[in-house]
Design a protein around this motif. Structure first.
Motif, PDB file in Angstrom:
ATOM      1  N   MET A   1       0.835  -1.209   0.000  1.00  0.00           N
ATOM      2  CA  MET A   1       0.000   0.000   0.000  1.00  0.00           C
ATOM      3  C   MET A   1       0.866   1.253   0.000  1.00  0.00           C
ATOM      4  SD  MET A   1      -3.196   0.841   2.477  1.00  0.00           S
ATOM      5  CE  MET A   1      -2.501   1.606   3.913  1.00  0.00           C
ATOM      6  N   THR A   2       0.505   2.210  -0.823  1.00  0.00           N
ATOM      7  CA  THR A   2       1.222   3.482  -0.854  1.00  0.00           C
ATOM      8  C   THR A   2       0.718   4.371   0.281  1.00  0.00           C
ATOM      9  OG1 THR A   2       1.040   3.253  -3.237  1.00  0.00           O
ATOM     10  CG2 THR A   2       2.020   5.282  -2.414  1.00  0.00           C
ATOM     11  N   LEU A   3       1.652   5.019   0.969  1.00  0.00           N
ATOM     12  CA  LEU A   3       1.258   5.893   2.066  1.00  0.00           C
ATOM     13  C   LEU A   3       1.581   7.334   1.714  1.00  0.00           C
ATOM     14  CD1 LEU A   3       2.528   3.698   5.007  1.00  0.00           C
ATOM     15  CD2 LEU A   3       0.155   4.157   4.416  1.00  0.00           C
ATOM     16  N   PHE A   4       0.780   8.249   2.274  1.00  0.00           N
ATOM     17  CA  PHE A   4       0.953   9.671   1.994  1.00  0.00           C
ATOM     18  C   PHE A   4       2.123  10.227   2.778  1.00  0.00           C
ATOM     19  CE2 PHE A   4      -0.209  13.493   4.471  1.00  0.00           C
ATOM     20  CZ  PHE A   4       0.139  14.462   3.545  1.00  0.00           C
ATOM     21  N   ASP A   5       2.340   9.703   3.992  1.00  0.00           N
ATOM     22  CA  ASP A   5       3.199  10.386   4.943  1.00  0.00           C
ATOM     23  C   ASP A   5       3.938   9.348   5.783  1.00  0.00           C
ATOM     24  OD1 ASP A   5       4.194  11.986   6.993  1.00  0.00           O
ATOM     25  OD2 ASP A   5       2.281  12.015   8.064  1.00  0.00           O
ATOM     26  N   PRO A   6       5.274   9.436   5.881  1.00  0.00           N
ATOM     27  CA  PRO A   6       6.001   8.462   6.700  1.00  0.00           C
ATOM     28  C   PRO A   6       5.603   8.515   8.175  1.00  0.00           C
ATOM     29  CG  PRO A   6       7.461  10.215   5.937  1.00  0.00           C
ATOM     30  CD  PRO A   6       6.163  10.387   5.220  1.00  0.00           C
ATOM     31  N   GLY A   7       5.010   9.654   8.608  1.00  0.00           N
ATOM     32  CA  GLY A   7       4.533   9.764   9.982  1.00  0.00           C
ATOM     33  C   GLY A   7       3.167   9.120  10.191  1.00  0.00           C
ATOM     34  N   LEU A   8       2.576   8.597   9.099  1.00  0.00           N
ATOM     35  CA  LEU A   8       1.286   7.891   9.162  1.00  0.00           C
ATOM     36  C   LEU A   8       0.200   8.700   9.859  1.00  0.00           C
ATOM     37  CD1 LEU A   8       2.575   4.307  10.059  1.00  0.00           C
ATOM     38  CD2 LEU A   8       1.910   5.148   7.827  1.00  0.00           C
ATOM     39  N   GLN A   9       0.131   9.992   9.578  1.00  0.00           N
ATOM     40  CA  GLN A   9      -0.853  10.843  10.260  1.00  0.00           C
ATOM     41  C   GLN A   9      -2.297  10.405  10.023  1.00  0.00           C
ATOM     42  OE1 GLN A   9      -0.197  13.585  12.174  1.00  0.00           O
ATOM     43  NE2 GLN A   9       1.984  13.845  11.884  1.00  0.00           N
ATOM     44  N   PRO A  10      -2.706  10.107   8.778  1.00  0.00           N
ATOM     45  CA  PRO A  10      -4.099   9.681   8.599  1.00  0.00           C
ATOM     46  C   PRO A  10      -4.393   8.382   9.340  1.00  0.00           C
ATOM     47  CG  PRO A  10      -3.105  10.258   6.501  1.00  0.00           C
ATOM     48  CD  PRO A  10      -1.988  10.215   7.495  1.00  0.00           C
ATOM     49  N   GLU A  11      -3.407   7.469   9.354  1.00  0.00           N
ATOM     50  CA  GLU A  11      -3.599   6.190  10.026  1.00  0.00           C
ATOM     51  C   GLU A  11      -3.726   6.389  11.535  1.00  0.00           C
ATOM     52  OE1 GLU A  11      -1.417   6.807   7.652  1.00  0.00           O
ATOM     53  OE2 GLU A  11      -2.332   5.603   6.068  1.00  0.00           O
ATOM     54  N   ARG A  12      -2.865   7.267  12.089  1.00  0.00           N
ATOM     55  CA  ARG A  12      -2.934   7.533  13.532  1.00  0.00           C
ATOM     56  C   ARG A  12      -4.262   8.187  13.895  1.00  0.00           C
ATOM     57  NH1 ARG A  12       2.551  10.635  13.706  1.00  0.00           N
ATOM     58  NH2 ARG A  12       1.757  11.596  15.591  1.00  0.00           N
ATOM     59  N   THR A  13      -4.740   9.051  12.998  1.00  0.00           N
ATOM     60  CA  THR A  13      -6.020   9.709  13.258  1.00  0.00           C
ATOM     61  C   THR A  13      -7.152   8.694  13.236  1.00  0.00           C
ATOM     62  OG1 THR A  13      -5.102  11.649  12.173  1.00  0.00           O
ATOM     63  CG2 THR A  13      -7.476  11.641  12.558  1.00  0.00           C
ATOM     64  N   ALA A  14      -7.105   7.767  12.261  1.00  0.00           N
ATOM     65  CA  ALA A  14      -8.147   6.734  12.197  1.00  0.00           C
ATOM     66  C   ALA A  14      -8.116   5.882  13.464  1.00  0.00           C
ATOM     67  CB  ALA A  14      -7.936   5.863  10.953  1.00  0.00           C
ATOM     68  N   LEU A  15      -6.914   5.567  13.947  1.00  0.00           N
ATOM     69  CA  LEU A  15      -6.804   4.762  15.173  1.00  0.00           C
ATOM     70  C   LEU A  15      -7.349   5.517  16.377  1.00  0.00           C
ATOM     71  CD1 LEU A  15      -3.313   3.148  14.590  1.00  0.00           C
ATOM     72  CD2 LEU A  15      -5.477   1.935  14.836  1.00  0.00           C
ATOM     73  N   ALA A  16      -7.118   6.840  16.426  1.00  0.00           N
ATOM     74  CA  ALA A  16      -7.645   7.645  17.536  1.00  0.00           C
ATOM     75  C   ALA A  16      -9.173   7.622  17.516  1.00  0.00           C
ATOM     76  CB  ALA A  16      -7.123   9.075  17.436  1.00  0.00           C
ATOM     77  N   TRP A  17      -9.753   7.707  16.321  1.00  0.00           N
ATOM     78  CA  TRP A  17     -11.216   7.598  16.194  1.00  0.00           C
ATOM     79  C   TRP A  17     -11.682   6.240  16.678  1.00  0.00           C
ATOM     80  CZ3 TRP A  17     -14.952  11.018  15.500  1.00  0.00           C
ATOM     81  CH2 TRP A  17     -14.661  12.231  14.850  1.00  0.00           C
ATOM     82  N   ARG A  18     -10.944   5.177  16.285  1.00  0.00           N
ATOM     83  CA  ARG A  18     -11.377   3.823  16.663  1.00  0.00           C
ATOM     84  C   ARG A  18     -11.292   3.636  18.167  1.00  0.00           C
ATOM     85  NH1 ARG A  18      -7.917   1.504  12.000  1.00  0.00           N
ATOM     86  NH2 ARG A  18      -9.255   2.114  10.265  1.00  0.00           N
ATOM     87  N   ARG A  19     -10.256   4.181  18.812  1.00  0.00           N
ATOM     88  CA  ARG A  19     -10.172   4.108  20.279  1.00  0.00           C
ATOM     89  C   ARG A  19     -11.383   4.768  20.915  1.00  0.00           C
ATOM     90  NH1 ARG A  19      -4.779   5.401  19.517  1.00  0.00           N
ATOM     91  NH2 ARG A  19      -4.991   7.600  20.031  1.00  0.00           N
ATOM     92  N   THR A  20     -11.769   5.912  20.334  1.00  0.00           N
ATOM     93  CA  THR A  20     -12.909   6.650  20.873  1.00  0.00           C
ATOM     94  C   THR A  20     -14.195   5.849  20.693  1.00  0.00           C
ATOM     95  OG1 THR A  20     -11.748   8.651  20.214  1.00  0.00           O
ATOM     96  CG2 THR A  20     -14.062   8.890  20.847  1.00  0.00           C
ATOM     97  N   ALA A  21     -14.385   5.280  19.500  1.00  0.00           N
ATOM     98  CA  ALA A  21     -15.582   4.484  19.232  1.00  0.00           C
ATOM     99  C   ALA A  21     -15.626   3.269  20.156  1.00  0.00           C
ATOM    100  CB  ALA A  21     -15.609   4.044  17.770  1.00  0.00           C
ATOM    101  N   LEU A  22     -14.453   2.676  20.390  1.00  0.00           N
ATOM    102  CA  LEU A  22     -14.364   1.505  21.277  1.00  0.00           C
ATOM    103  C   LEU A  22     -14.762   1.883  22.699  1.00  0.00           C
ATOM    104  CD1 LEU A  22     -13.487  -1.310  20.436  1.00  0.00           C
ATOM    105  CD2 LEU A  22     -11.259  -0.864  21.466  1.00  0.00           C
ATOM    106  N   ALA A  23     -14.339   3.070  23.145  1.00  0.00           N
ATOM    107  CA  ALA A  23     -14.707   3.534  24.484  1.00  0.00           C
ATOM    108  C   ALA A  23     -16.220   3.719  24.577  1.00  0.00           C
ATOM    109  CB  ALA A  23     -13.983   4.833  24.803  1.00  0.00           C
ATOM    110  N   LEU A  24     -16.826   4.288  23.523  1.00  0.00           N
ATOM    111  CA  LEU A  24     -18.278   4.446  23.481  1.00  0.00           C
ATOM    112  C   LEU A  24     -18.972   3.092  23.533  1.00  0.00           C
ATOM    113  CD1 LEU A  24     -19.024   7.195  20.797  1.00  0.00           C
ATOM    114  CD2 LEU A  24     -19.688   7.206  23.195  1.00  0.00           C
ATOM    115  N   PHE A  25     -18.433   2.139  22.779  1.00  0.00           N
ATOM    116  CA  PHE A  25     -19.004   0.796  22.694  1.00  0.00           C
ATOM    117  C   PHE A  25     -18.987   0.124  24.070  1.00  0.00           C
ATOM    118  CE2 PHE A  25     -18.501  -3.781  21.620  1.00  0.00           C
ATOM    119  CZ  PHE A  25     -19.691  -3.958  20.951  1.00  0.00           C
TER     120      PHE A  25
END
Lengths: 120, 131
Positions: free
Chosen positions: A1-25
């Protein structure tokens, strides 16, 4: 998979959302376990609403991430990302949940409800 | 990454985004900054959820804490849990606007009060245990 950014910012943001959704769940499941003794059948309705909201959030976040990923790859770092609708909805949901929790705790205090009766 | 090289035109095909008070002005910032801003918002949301969980746990579990102090601590935690998502939203909006306008980033006005509140709750619980 091609990535936009070596810092994986979009991926880290998606994971932060998932942590939040998991807490809600998890919070909704715990609420469904605690609330029936205070609220009766309404507890299941509220708990299910939370579970469905958490599921919907995961789905929305997945779409948001895919959109961001594609746009960043195609247009670079000055692309137009998704707006603030999901952010506003999340805020609103959490404020409502907090207001309900406030009512719940007052009811629990008035009725003397406790999950652990001996510890009171 | 250079500033002011994005043409003002040519963006007309972009969808209008909510809220207009944020996206209606300025130019697109580096997407990495916007994503970091989004994660800060989410950190506030999770902080709020944790405060709610703490408030409910105090009342639901009892834990041998004097009921008056316990209820006070619980209510303070939950009111804090109600305000933190609002800090998250307004902080996100102000930060995103600052990024678009290249102005200094705002501070989080609720950060210090929240720290004090958590300290107060700790004291209330401690007294409630000792009484």
């Amino acid at each position: 998979m091609t990535l936009f950014d070596p810092g994986l910012q979009p991926e880290r943001t998606a994971l932060a959302w998932r942590r939040t959704a998991l807490a809600l769940f998890v919070g909704s499941l715990v609420a469904m376990r605690i609330l029936p003794e205070v609220l009766g059948a309404w507890a299941v309705v509220l708990g299910l609403a939370g579970v469905i909201a958490a599921g919907g959030l995961l789905w929305a976040v997945h779409r948001r991430y895919r959109t961001h990923h594609r746009m960043l790859l195609e247009e670079g770092d000055r692309t137009t990302l998704a707006g603030g609708r999901l952010i506003a909805a999340t805020t609103l949901f959490c404020v409502l949940a907090a207001a309900l929790t406030l009512v719940l705790v007052v009811v629990m205090a008035i009725t003397g409800f406790s999950l652990v009766p001996l510890a009171r | 990454m250079s500033d002011a090289d994005a043409p003002a035109g040519g963006r007309s095909t972009a969808p209008r985004r909510f809220p207009a008070s944020v996206f209606g002005r300025g130019t697109e910032p580096d997407a990495r900054f916007s994503l970091a801003n989004e994660r800060t918002f989410l950190a506030w949301i999770r902080t709020g959820l944790a405060l709610l969980a703490g408030g409910v746990a105090l009342e639901a579990l009892g834990l041998g804490i004097q009921p008056g102090f316990r209820l006070a601590a619980s209510l303070i935690l939950i009111v804090a849990g109600l305000l933190t998502p609002l800090q998250g939203w307004f902080g996100w909006a102000r930060t995103e606007r600052a990024l678009r306008l290249s102005t200094p980033l705002p501070s989080a006005p609720l950060a210090l009060p929240l720290a004090i509140v958590v300290g107060v709750v700790g004291v209330l619980v401690l007294i409630g245990v000792l009484v």
